[in-house]
Design a protein around this motif. Structure first.
Motif, PDB file in Angstrom:
ATOM      1  N   LEU B 131       0.862  -1.182   0.000  1.00  0.00           N
ATOM      2  CA  LEU B 131       0.000   0.000   0.000  1.00  0.00           C
ATOM      3  C   LEU B 131       0.901   1.236   0.000  1.00  0.00           C
ATOM      4  CD1 LEU B 131      -2.551  -1.141   2.699  1.00  0.00           C
ATOM      5  CD2 LEU B 131      -3.051  -0.736   0.293  1.00  0.00           C
ATOM      6  N   PRO B 132       0.370   2.355  -0.482  1.00  0.00           N
ATOM      7  CA  PRO B 132       1.201   3.570  -0.475  1.00  0.00           C
ATOM      8  C   PRO B 132       1.458   4.013   0.966  1.00  0.00           C
ATOM      9  CG  PRO B 132      -1.057   4.086  -1.081  1.00  0.00           C
ATOM     10  CD  PRO B 132      -0.959   2.592  -1.040  1.00  0.00           C
ATOM     11  N   PRO B 133       2.652   4.601   1.234  1.00  0.00           N
ATOM     12  CA  PRO B 133       2.950   5.047   2.602  1.00  0.00           C
ATOM     13  C   PRO B 133       2.027   6.191   3.022  1.00  0.00           C
ATOM     14  CG  PRO B 133       4.598   5.841   1.062  1.00  0.00           C
ATOM     15  CD  PRO B 133       3.717   4.908   0.292  1.00  0.00           C
ATOM     16  N   VAL B 134       1.694   6.229   4.320  1.00  0.00           N
ATOM     17  CA  VAL B 134       0.876   7.336   4.830  1.00  0.00           C
ATOM     18  C   VAL B 134       1.768   8.227   5.693  1.00  0.00           C
ATOM     19  CG1 VAL B 134      -1.441   6.391   4.825  1.00  0.00           C
ATOM     20  CG2 VAL B 134       0.133   5.735   6.631  1.00  0.00           C
ATOM     21  N   GLN B 135       1.724   9.503   5.423  1.00  0.00           N
ATOM     22  CA  GLN B 135       2.494  10.426   6.245  1.00  0.00           C
ATOM     23  C   GLN B 135       1.617  10.864   7.409  1.00  0.00           C
ATOM     24  OE1 GLN B 135       5.693  11.357   6.255  1.00  0.00           O
ATOM     25  NE2 GLN B 135       5.225  12.555   8.078  1.00  0.00           N
ATOM     26  N   LEU B 136       1.820  10.200   8.581  1.00  0.00           N
ATOM     27  CA  LEU B 136       0.973  10.519   9.740  1.00  0.00           C
ATOM     28  C   LEU B 136       1.630  11.543  10.652  1.00  0.00           C
ATOM     29  CD1 LEU B 136      -0.604   7.150  10.882  1.00  0.00           C
ATOM     30  CD2 LEU B 136      -1.797   9.240  10.291  1.00  0.00           C
ATOM     31  N   LEU B 137       2.963  11.400  10.814  1.00  0.00           N
ATOM     32  CA  LEU B 137       3.659  12.292  11.734  1.00  0.00           C
ATOM     33  C   LEU B 137       3.502  13.733  11.251  1.00  0.00           C
ATOM     34  CD1 LEU B 137       5.383  12.161  14.291  1.00  0.00           C
ATOM     35  CD2 LEU B 137       7.399  12.153  12.841  1.00  0.00           C
ATOM     36  N   TYR B 138       3.358  14.652  12.206  1.00  0.00           N
ATOM     37  CA  TYR B 138       3.162  16.079  11.933  1.00  0.00           C
ATOM     38  C   TYR B 138       1.823  16.364  11.264  1.00  0.00           C
ATOM     39  CZ  TYR B 138       8.144  15.809  12.858  1.00  0.00           C
ATOM     40  OH  TYR B 138       9.353  15.541  13.433  1.00  0.00           O
ATOM     41  N   THR B 139       0.764  15.629  11.671  1.00  0.00           N
ATOM     42  CA  THR B 139      -0.591  15.957  11.218  1.00  0.00           C
ATOM     43  C   THR B 139      -1.512  15.989  12.436  1.00  0.00           C
ATOM     44  OG1 THR B 139      -1.235  13.651  10.972  1.00  0.00           O
ATOM     45  CG2 THR B 139      -0.295  14.714   9.029  1.00  0.00           C
ATOM     46  N   ASP B 140      -2.769  16.460  12.189  1.00  0.00           N
ATOM     47  CA  ASP B 140      -3.799  16.439  13.235  1.00  0.00           C
ATOM     48  C   ASP B 140      -3.979  15.041  13.811  1.00  0.00           C
ATOM     49  OD1 ASP B 140      -4.381  19.055  13.157  1.00  0.00           O
ATOM     50  OD2 ASP B 140      -6.416  18.847  12.360  1.00  0.00           O
ATOM     51  N   HIS B 141      -4.004  14.034  12.905  1.00  0.00           N
ATOM     52  CA  HIS B 141      -4.262  12.666  13.341  1.00  0.00           C
ATOM     53  C   HIS B 141      -3.226  12.211  14.363  1.00  0.00           C
ATOM     54  CE1 HIS B 141      -7.301  12.336  10.298  1.00  0.00           C
ATOM     55  NE2 HIS B 141      -6.441  12.750   9.384  1.00  0.00           N
ATOM     56  N   ALA B 142      -1.958  12.549  14.089  1.00  0.00           N
ATOM     57  CA  ALA B 142      -0.890  12.134  14.996  1.00  0.00           C
ATOM     58  C   ALA B 142      -1.089  12.767  16.369  1.00  0.00           C
ATOM     59  CB  ALA B 142       0.468  12.527  14.420  1.00  0.00           C
ATOM     60  N   VAL B 143      -1.500  14.043  16.389  1.00  0.00           N
ATOM     61  CA  VAL B 143      -1.685  14.732  17.671  1.00  0.00           C
ATOM     62  C   VAL B 143      -2.819  14.081  18.461  1.00  0.00           C
ATOM     63  CG1 VAL B 143      -2.266  16.919  18.766  1.00  0.00           C
ATOM     64  CG2 VAL B 143      -0.763  16.897  16.796  1.00  0.00           C
ATOM     65  N   VAL B 144      -3.951  13.810  17.773  1.00  0.00           N
ATOM     66  CA  VAL B 144      -5.075  13.170  18.466  1.00  0.00           C
ATOM     67  C   VAL B 144      -4.671  11.778  18.951  1.00  0.00           C
ATOM     68  CG1 VAL B 144      -7.411  12.266  18.215  1.00  0.00           C
ATOM     69  CG2 VAL B 144      -6.831  14.491  17.270  1.00  0.00           C
ATOM     70  N   LEU B 145      -3.953  11.042  18.095  1.00  0.00           N
ATOM     71  CA  LEU B 145      -3.493   9.707  18.464  1.00  0.00           C
ATOM     72  C   LEU B 145      -2.620   9.763  19.720  1.00  0.00           C
ATOM     73  CD1 LEU B 145      -3.457   6.751  17.394  1.00  0.00           C
ATOM     74  CD2 LEU B 145      -1.266   7.300  16.352  1.00  0.00           C
ATOM     75  N   GLY B 146      -1.681  10.707  19.735  1.00  0.00           N
ATOM     76  CA  GLY B 146      -0.813  10.867  20.907  1.00  0.00           C
ATOM     77  C   GLY B 146      -1.598  11.192  22.158  1.00  0.00           C
ATOM     78  N   MET B 147      -2.600  12.055  22.014  1.00  0.00           N
ATOM     79  CA  MET B 147      -3.434  12.411  23.173  1.00  0.00           C
ATOM     80  C   MET B 147      -4.194  11.190  23.679  1.00  0.00           C
ATOM     81  SD  MET B 147      -5.235  15.991  22.185  1.00  0.00           S
ATOM     82  CE  MET B 147      -4.371  17.542  22.097  1.00  0.00           C
ATOM     83  N   VAL B 148      -4.816  10.455  22.741  1.00  0.00           N
ATOM     84  CA  VAL B 148      -5.599   9.285  23.149  1.00  0.00           C
ATOM     85  C   VAL B 148      -4.687   8.274  23.844  1.00  0.00           C
ATOM     86  CG1 VAL B 148      -6.927   7.310  22.311  1.00  0.00           C
ATOM     87  CG2 VAL B 148      -7.350   9.582  21.385  1.00  0.00           C
ATOM     88  N   TYR B 149      -3.503   8.060  23.258  1.00  0.00           N
ATOM     89  CA  TYR B 149      -2.570   7.092  23.835  1.00  0.00           C
ATOM     90  C   TYR B 149      -2.182   7.481  25.260  1.00  0.00           C
ATOM     91  CZ  TYR B 149       1.561   4.186  24.391  1.00  0.00           C
ATOM     92  OH  TYR B 149       2.464   3.286  24.856  1.00  0.00           O
ATOM     93  N   ASN B 150      -1.914   8.763  25.471  1.00  0.00           N
ATOM     94  CA  ASN B 150      -1.460   9.214  26.785  1.00  0.00           C
ATOM     95  C   ASN B 150      -2.576   9.274  27.819  1.00  0.00           C
ATOM     96  OD1 ASN B 150       1.429   9.924  27.059  1.00  0.00           O
ATOM     97  ND2 ASN B 150       1.014  11.016  25.165  1.00  0.00           N
ATOM     98  N   PHE B 151      -3.786   9.612  27.376  1.00  0.00           N
ATOM     99  CA  PHE B 151      -4.833   9.894  28.363  1.00  0.00           C
ATOM    100  C   PHE B 151      -5.871   8.787  28.504  1.00  0.00           C
ATOM    101  CE2 PHE B 151      -3.728  14.338  26.816  1.00  0.00           C
ATOM    102  CZ  PHE B 151      -2.740  14.486  27.769  1.00  0.00           C
ATOM    103  N   LEU B 152      -5.785   7.736  27.680  1.00  0.00           N
ATOM    104  CA  LEU B 152      -6.777   6.648  27.766  1.00  0.00           C
ATOM    105  C   LEU B 152      -6.907   6.075  29.187  1.00  0.00           C
ATOM    106  CD1 LEU B 152      -8.798   4.908  26.187  1.00  0.00           C
ATOM    107  CD2 LEU B 152      -6.956   3.318  25.703  1.00  0.00           C
ATOM    108  N   PRO B 153      -5.785   5.795  29.894  1.00  0.00           N
ATOM    109  CA  PRO B 153      -5.932   5.251  31.250  1.00  0.00           C
ATOM    110  C   PRO B 153      -6.713   6.167  32.190  1.00  0.00           C
ATOM    111  CG  PRO B 153      -3.684   4.976  30.495  1.00  0.00           C
ATOM    112  CD  PRO B 153      -4.374   5.831  29.476  1.00  0.00           C
ATOM    113  N   PHE B 154      -6.631   7.489  31.966  1.00  0.00           N
ATOM    114  CA  PHE B 154      -7.361   8.424  32.829  1.00  0.00           C
ATOM    115  C   PHE B 154      -8.867   8.319  32.612  1.00  0.00           C
ATOM    116  CE2 PHE B 154      -3.399  11.147  32.193  1.00  0.00           C
ATOM    117  CZ  PHE B 154      -2.763  10.516  33.239  1.00  0.00           C
TER     118      PHE B 154
END
Lengths: 284, 274
Positions: B131-154
C-alpha cells in the motif's frame, strides 16, 4: 461464548495499542542502523554513547539531586503543615485546604509560567537567576500539597487520647509529638516522601519553565533532543527510564509480599495515591 | 493541643510561591508598561480574541473534545470488561493497565515518533502490504493519536473503579425480572457509572486542552495549540503580558469546564474520585 472471545480480542488489541510503541522503542535502542526502517544488527553502541555524554550525566545528577532535596524539604514542611492544619478550626481549615488544592488542580503550564514570572520579577532583589535553585524551589512548591494530602488521613485516624495520656504522664508537648504522634503517622509521611520523590523525577512542564541557562533535568534533555527528531540515544535513555520504573514496581511488590504490615500499608497507599494523582492531573 | 502554628511555614511558602505568582499573572494580564508608567489595560485580552488566536483556542478545544470522545468510546468497553467477574480477580491485567501510566509522559509521546515517522514501522507495514505510505507524523491525526494514547488510562480507571464498586445484585435483579443485556446496560450499568464517566471526561479533557508536548513532538514545529502559544510567548518571544493573558484565558476555560462537570457530578451524587 462468542461474546467472550470478542471481549478477549478487544482487550488484547488495547494492550497491543498500549505496549507496541514501547516495545518498538526498546527494540530500536539496540539497533545498529541509525535509520529506523532497517534492522542493522544488535548493538550496545547507543548506551555507550549515552554514558559518555557529560550533558546526560549532568542532567541525571540534577534530576536526582532535586528529587531528593525537594522530597526531603517538602516532607518536613508538609508534615508540620498537616499537623497544624489538623488542629485548625473549621473555616480556617477549609481556606487552607483550598489553597492546598490550588496547585493540584491548576494546569501545570499555568503553575510553571506563574512561577517563572515570580522568579524573573524578583531577580533584581534576590539576584537569583533561573537555574538549579529556582527549579528546586518550584519542585518543593508542587510537592508540599501531596505530602499534606498523604499525612492528613493518618492524623484523622489518630486517637487523640493517646497524646493526652502522654501529656498527663508528664511528657512535654514536643516530646509527646516526637514519641507518640510522629511514629503513628509514619506510614503517611513515608508515602508522602515517596510520592514527592516520584513526582519530582517525573516532572517536565514546571521544570521547563523554571530553569534556565543550560541547567536541565532528564525530562528536559529528552524533550530538547526529541524536538529535533528521532535519535537512537533517546531510545536508549528511554529504555533505561522504563526499566528503572519496572524494577521499582517489582521491588515495591516484593516488599509488599513480605509480611511487614507497615510497609505494606505505605506501599499500598502510595500506589493508590499515584493512581489518584494520575486521575487528578497529568503532566503535559 | 495548640499546634496550628506548625502550619505557618507552609502558609508563608504557599503565599510566596503560589498566591503571589498567580497575582503576578493577573498583573501582567491587565497592565501595560508605557512611557508614563504602568497602567490598566484590556488590550492583551482583546488580542487573545483576534481571529488568528481565537482559531488556535478553538482548535485546542476541538482536538481535546475529539480526544475525549475517542477515549470514552474506546475506554468504556475496556472498563466494562475489566470490571467483569472473569477479569476482576486478575491482578496482572490491572497491573498491565497501570504500568504505562508510570512511564514518563515524554517517553510515551516520543515512542510514537519512531512509529509514525518516515520509514517508521507503520510505513514498513504499509510497504509490506503493497500500500502507499501514509504520512501521519506532523498531522492532526498524529496529535489526536498521541493524546488518546497518553490519556486513555485516565478515562478507563475512574469508570472502572465505579463499575467495580457497583452492587452486582441490582444487575442480577434486573436479569431475573427479564431484562436482556442491552437493557441492563442501558438502564442500569451506564446510568450508575455516570459519576465515573464524568471524572474520566474531566481528567482527559483538562490535560488534553493544556498540552504542548504532544503537539510539539507529534505535530511538528509549526503546529500551534494554546499550550504552544503560551510556551512561545514566554520562552521565544518574551511577551509576558500576552503570554499571561493567554494563560489567564486558559485558566478561565478550565475553571468553567470544571464548574460544569462539578454540577453534573453533584446531580449524580457521590462515587466520583474527587
Amino acid at each position: 461464548m462468542v461474546g467472550r472471545i470478542i471481549k478477549r480480542v478487544y482487550l488484547y488489541l488495547i494492550f497491543l495499542f498500549l505496549y507496541a510503541p514501547i516495545v518498538v522503542l526498546v527494540a530500536y535502542s539496540f539497533n545498529e542502523s541509525r535509520s529506523r526502517g532497517r534492522w542493522g544488527g544488535f548493538t550496545l553502541r547507543w548506551y555507550a554513547e549515552l554514558f559518555r555524554d557529560t550533558e546526560v550525566l549532568r542532567a541525571l545528577y540534577n534530576t536526582l539531586a532535586i528529587a531528593v532535596l525537594s522530597a526531603v524539604i517538602a516532607t518536613v514542611i508538609g508534615t508540620a503543615a498537616a499537623i497544624g492544619i489538623h488542629e485548625m478550626k473549621r473555616i480556617k481549615k477549609v481556606i487552607v485546604m483550598n489553597l492546598t488544592y490550588l496547585p493540584v488542580i491548576n494546569p501545570d503550564i499555568v503553575t510553571g509560567v506563574s512561577l517563572m514570572l515570580l522568579f524573573v520579577f524578583t531577580k533584581p532583589f534576590t539576584q537569583l537567576g533561573l537555574g538549579f535553585f529556582t527549579m528546586l524551589l518550584a519542585h518543593i512548591t508542587f510537592n508540599i500539597p501531596y505530602v499534606i494530602l498523604s499525612v492528613l488521613p493518618k492524623l484523622k485516624q489518630l486517637d487523640k487520647h493517646v497524646y493526652e495520656a502522654a501529656l498527663d504522664l508528664g511528657a512535654t508537648p514536643s516530646y509527646a509529638l516526637r514519641k507518640v504522634v510522629i511514629p503513628q503517622i509514619m506510614p503517611g509521611i513515608v508515602t508522602g516522601f515517596l510520592l514527592a520523590f516520584t513526582l519530582s523525577i517525573d516532572d517536565f512542564v514546571i521544570s521547563f519553565f523554571t530553569t534556565g541557562s543550560g541547567v536541565s533535568n532528564i525530562a528536559i534533555y529528552v524533550y530538547s533532543m526529541a524536538r529535533r527528531g528521532v535519535n537512537p540515544k533517546i531510545n536508549a535513555l528511554s529504555t533505561i527510564m522504563f526499566v528503572t520504573v519496572l524494577a521499582l514496581l517489582l521491588i515495591v511488590n516484593k516488599r509488599m509480599s513480605k509480611d511487614n504490615p507497615k510497609v505494606k500499608e505505605s506501599v499500598r497507599s502510595t500506589t493508590h495515591h499515584l493512581k489518584k494523582r494520575g486521575l487528578v492531573k497529568s503532566p503535559g | 493541643m495548640k499546634k496550628t502554628w506548625y502550619a505557618y511555614p507552609y502558609l508563608v511558602w504557599m503565599t510566596i510561591f503560589i498566591v503571589v505568582p498567580l497575582f503576578l499573572l493577573l498583573f501582567y494580564t491587565f497592565t501595560a508598561t508605557t512611557e508614563e508608567g504602568i497602567r490598566f489595560t484590556l488590550q492583551h485580552i482583546k488580542r487573545v480574541c483576534e481571529p488568528i488566536y481565537l482559531m488556535v483556542l478553538l482548535r485546542s478545544i476541538l482536538l481535546a473534545l475529539i480526544c475525549t470522545v475517542v477515549c470514552l468510546l474506546i475506554g468504556y468497553p475496556v472498563a466494562l470488561i475489566l470490571a467483569n467477574k472473569e477479569y476482576s480477580q486478575n491482578k496482572v491485567l490491572a497491573l498491565l493497565f497501570v504500568i504505562p501510566m508510570w512511564i514518563n509522559f515524554l517517553v510515551r509521546t516520543y515512542a510514537w515518533m519512531s512509529l509514525l515517522g518516515k520509514n517508521g514501522l507503520i510505513d514498513m507495514v504499509m510497504d509490506f502490504l503493497r500500500l502507499p505510505p501514509v504520512q501521519l507524523l506532523y498531522t492532526d491525526h498524529a496529535v489526536v493519536l498521541g493524546m488518546v494514547y497518553n490519556f486513555l488510562p485516565f478515562m478507563v480507571l475512574p469508570i472502572y473503579s465505579v463499575l467495580a464498586k457497583m452492587d452486582k445484585s441490582i444487575i442480577e435483579a434486573a436479569e431475573d425480572l427479564g431484562a436482556d443485556y442491552i437493557t441492563v446496560l442501558k438502564r442500569i450499568i451506564i446510568p450508575l457509572s455516570l459519576p465515573g464517566v464524568i471524572s474520566g471526561i474531566t481528567m482527559v479533557f483538562m490535560p488534553a486542552v493544556t498540552t504542548f508536548i504532544i503537539s510539539r513532538l507529534l505535530g511538528g514545529g509549526q503546529y500551534i495549540l494554546i499550550g504552544n502559544l503560551i510556551e512561545q510567548q514566554f520562552i521565544v518571544v518574551g511577551d509576558w503580558n500576552f503570554g499571561s493573558a493567554i494563560s489567564f484565558v486558559l485558566t478561565v476555560i478550565i475553571l468553567i469546564s470544571m464548574g460544569i462537570m462539578r454540577k453534573y457530578d453533584r446531580e449524580y451524587e457521590g462515587g466520583a474520585i474527587w
